[in-house]
Scaffold this motif. Sequence first.
Motif, mmCIF file in Angstrom:
data_model
loop_
_atom_site.group_PDB
_atom_site.id
_atom_site.type_symbol
_atom_site.label_atom_id
_atom_site.label_comp_id
_atom_site.label_asym_id
_atom_site.label_seq_id
_atom_site.Cartn_x
_atom_site.Cartn_y
_atom_site.Cartn_z
ATOM 1 N N LEU A 1 -12.078 21.507 8.237
ATOM 2 C CA LEU A 1 -11.011 22.204 8.957
ATOM 3 C C LEU A 1 -9.660 21.939 8.310
ATOM 4 N N ILE A 2 -9.404 20.695 7.896
ATOM 5 C CA ILE A 2 -8.150 20.382 7.226
ATOM 6 C C ILE A 2 -8.039 21.151 5.918
ATOM 7 N N ALA A 3 -9.135 21.255 5.170
ATOM 8 C CA ALA A 3 -9.121 22.022 3.916
ATOM 9 C C ALA A 3 -8.754 23.472 4.181
ATOM 10 N N ALA A 4 -9.298 24.028 5.255
ATOM 11 C CA ALA A 4 -9.003 25.426 5.590
ATOM 12 C C ALA A 4 -7.545 25.592 5.996
ATOM 13 N N LEU A 5 -7.046 24.680 6.841
ATOM 14 C CA LEU A 5 -5.663 24.769 7.299
ATOM 15 C C LEU A 5 -4.689 24.565 6.144
ATOM 16 N N GLU A 6 -4.990 23.610 5.266
ATOM 17 C CA GLU A 6 -4.118 23.342 4.134
ATOM 18 C C GLU A 6 -4.049 24.543 3.199
ATOM 19 N N ASN A 7 -5.172 25.212 3.049
ATOM 20 C CA ASN A 7 -5.218 26.347 2.132
ATOM 21 C C ASN A 7 -4.526 27.586 2.679
ATOM 22 N N GLN A 8 -4.270 27.622 3.994
ATOM 23 C CA GLN A 8 -3.602 28.785 4.563
ATOM 24 C C GLN A 8 -2.192 28.968 4.008
ATOM 25 N N ALA B 1 1.835 8.913 -1.516
ATOM 26 C CA ALA B 1 0.741 9.153 -2.451
ATOM 27 C C ALA B 1 0.460 7.920 -3.299
ATOM 28 N N GLN B 2 -0.824 7.746 -3.638
ATOM 29 C CA GLN B 2 -1.237 6.695 -4.552
ATOM 30 C C GLN B 2 -1.789 7.334 -5.821
ATOM 31 N N VAL B 3 -1.720 6.619 -6.918
ATOM 32 C CA VAL B 3 -2.264 7.117 -8.179
ATOM 33 C C VAL B 3 -3.685 6.587 -8.313
ATOM 34 N N ILE C 1 -3.150 15.599 -4.308
ATOM 35 C CA ILE C 1 -4.349 16.117 -3.662
ATOM 36 C C ILE C 1 -4.670 15.221 -2.459
ATOM 37 N N LEU C 2 -5.505 15.711 -1.554
ATOM 38 C CA LEU C 2 -5.913 14.944 -0.381
ATOM 39 C C LEU C 2 -7.372 14.535 -0.564
ATOM 40 N N VAL C 3 -7.663 13.235 -0.417
ATOM 41 C CA VAL C 3 -9.026 12.739 -0.603
ATOM 42 C C VAL C 3 -9.423 11.879 0.590
ATOM 43 N N ARG C 4 -10.726 11.613 0.683
ATOM 44 C CA ARG C 4 -11.232 10.690 1.696
ATOM 45 C C ARG C 4 -12.168 9.691 1.016
ATOM 46 N N PRO C 5 -12.257 8.466 1.537
ATOM 47 C CA PRO C 5 -13.138 7.467 0.927
ATOM 48 C C PRO C 5 -14.611 7.855 1.090
ATOM 49 N N VAL C 6 -15.440 7.492 0.098
ATOM 50 C CA VAL C 6 -16.885 7.694 0.176
ATOM 51 C C VAL C 6 -17.577 6.403 -0.248
ATOM 52 N N SER C 7 -18.780 6.201 0.286
ATOM 53 C CA SER C 7 -19.509 4.975 -0.044
ATOM 54 C C SER C 7 -20.977 5.232 -0.357
ATOM 55 N N ASP C 8 -21.364 6.516 -0.461
ATOM 56 C CA ASP C 8 -22.767 6.847 -0.672
ATOM 57 C C ASP C 8 -23.137 6.982 -2.141
ATOM 58 N N ASP C 9 -22.164 6.805 -3.048
ATOM 59 C CA ASP C 9 -22.431 6.946 -4.480
ATOM 60 C C ASP C 9 -21.571 5.927 -5.217
ATOM 61 N N PRO C 10 -22.174 4.950 -5.911
ATOM 62 C CA PRO C 10 -21.399 3.904 -6.600
ATOM 63 C C PRO C 10 -20.512 4.441 -7.726
ATOM 64 N N ASN C 11 -20.736 5.688 -8.140
ATOM 65 C CA ASN C 11 -19.936 6.272 -9.221
ATOM 66 C C ASN C 11 -18.582 6.783 -8.749
ATOM 67 N N TYR C 12 -18.411 6.894 -7.419
ATOM 68 C CA TYR C 12 -17.168 7.464 -6.899
ATOM 69 C C TYR C 12 -16.620 6.625 -5.744
ATOM 70 N N ASP C 13 -15.292 6.623 -5.647
ATOM 71 C CA ASP C 13 -14.619 5.949 -4.537
ATOM 72 C C ASP C 13 -14.100 6.949 -3.509
ATOM 73 N N HIS C 14 -13.786 8.163 -3.964
ATOM 74 C CA HIS C 14 -13.199 9.171 -3.081
ATOM 75 C C HIS C 14 -13.755 10.554 -3.424
ATOM 76 N N LEU D 1 -3.314 11.505 -1.661
ATOM 77 C CA LEU D 1 -3.171 10.966 -0.311
ATOM 78 C C LEU D 1 -4.571 10.639 0.190
ATOM 79 N N ILE D 2 -4.763 9.467 0.770
ATOM 80 C CA ILE D 2 -6.083 9.017 1.194
ATOM 81 C C ILE D 2 -6.154 8.996 2.715
ATOM 82 N N ARG D 3 -7.233 9.578 3.254
ATOM 83 C CA ARG D 3 -7.411 9.588 4.707
ATOM 84 C C ARG D 3 -8.896 9.622 5.038
#
Length: 372
Positions: free
Chosen positions: A108-115, A20-22, A61-74, A97-99
């Motif tokens: 699908l990962i969100a659904a599986l993780e929540n099970q 994990a990263q902070v 938490i599990l996050v993914r990188p985003v590039s469509d909004d300069p206000n957010y990185d993940h 955790l970044i992926r």
Amino acid sequence: MGEAELIANTEFSQVNQQVAQVLPLGRIRRNPQIDPRKGRKKSAYEQLVRSISAKGIIQPILVRPVSDDPNYDHEVVAGNRRWTAAHDAGLIEVPALIRAMSDQEARLIAALENQVRADLTPIEEAQHAVILLEDMANDHLAVMKALDWSRTKLDSRLLLAHACDAVADALLEEQIKIGHAELLCRLPAPDQAGILSKIIEKNYSVEQTRARLLELTRDVSTARFDTTECRSCIHNSGANADLFEASLGASRCQNSVCWNRKTEQLISVRLIEAQEEHAVVHSELNLAKDSYVKLVARGEDGVGEQQAAACATCASFGAVVMVSRGREGDVIGGMCFNKPCHKEKTAAYKTALATVTNTAPATVAGGAVGRS
């Protein structure tokens, strides 16, 4: 195992091996399309906020990188509840955790993780089922395999997806049981809230609720089935109005068991008939609302004549047999059950139209230029 499920399970396994990263909490956004939380039990959520305030977030938490909004990185893939509670607890940073992953893989990962979460509510399960069913082109078997659910559980959760907000909130707050909600979800959304208030006020059990709903009368003139036998039936209030000082007025069916049986028989026949004409047929109750779309060649949602002809031979093209009150047994053909694919085809058609428009001959004074 389908391709999406295989990818998700692989990604999920690799994520669990990461360190994990902070990350700055303010640079992480929530994506409601990945985890469309219907609501949360207030007492349990408040307890989580107190815990995070005192101890911080223990499970990243599990996050993914985003590039469509300069206000957010993940953006959050799994852990929306912890992300929200961290905000409410006043945290500045969170372990994550970044992926990198696609929308479908993330859902699908969100659904599986929540099970594995003990506090996942039936309403939240319903929302996951709705999204996965749409992602998987309304393939119920694929969703069952992905979530490791029985068909009974999947159908139950899809039924809960038809709950009005009041019913969903009452179930989340444990004012009613899941059996109450399943009964109410079979009613039109505008009728659910009024009956719900009576259930809570009178503290009806599930069995008492079922009995009361069975007592509701129906206007015979609105029946979708053949009512020839109803004209002389002793349960037809109109046929016996002269025997009572106060009757129900126009012909009303006072035998809901018989009414429901005849309606179910009609729907069963229409399902069989529809299967003879269409390659794929779904009952309305086995589909989430807005999880399918009418296929058209032209217009705002058009795919083009050539593509429409090709889509008509697709395994995700077929009909819906309606079960909602007033439309029982209606067969609506020309439906696409793969909305992600339909969206791609619509976008491609719009692009093709734009290309043609941009390359069309110019006009001067109303006349076409370039013609000999």
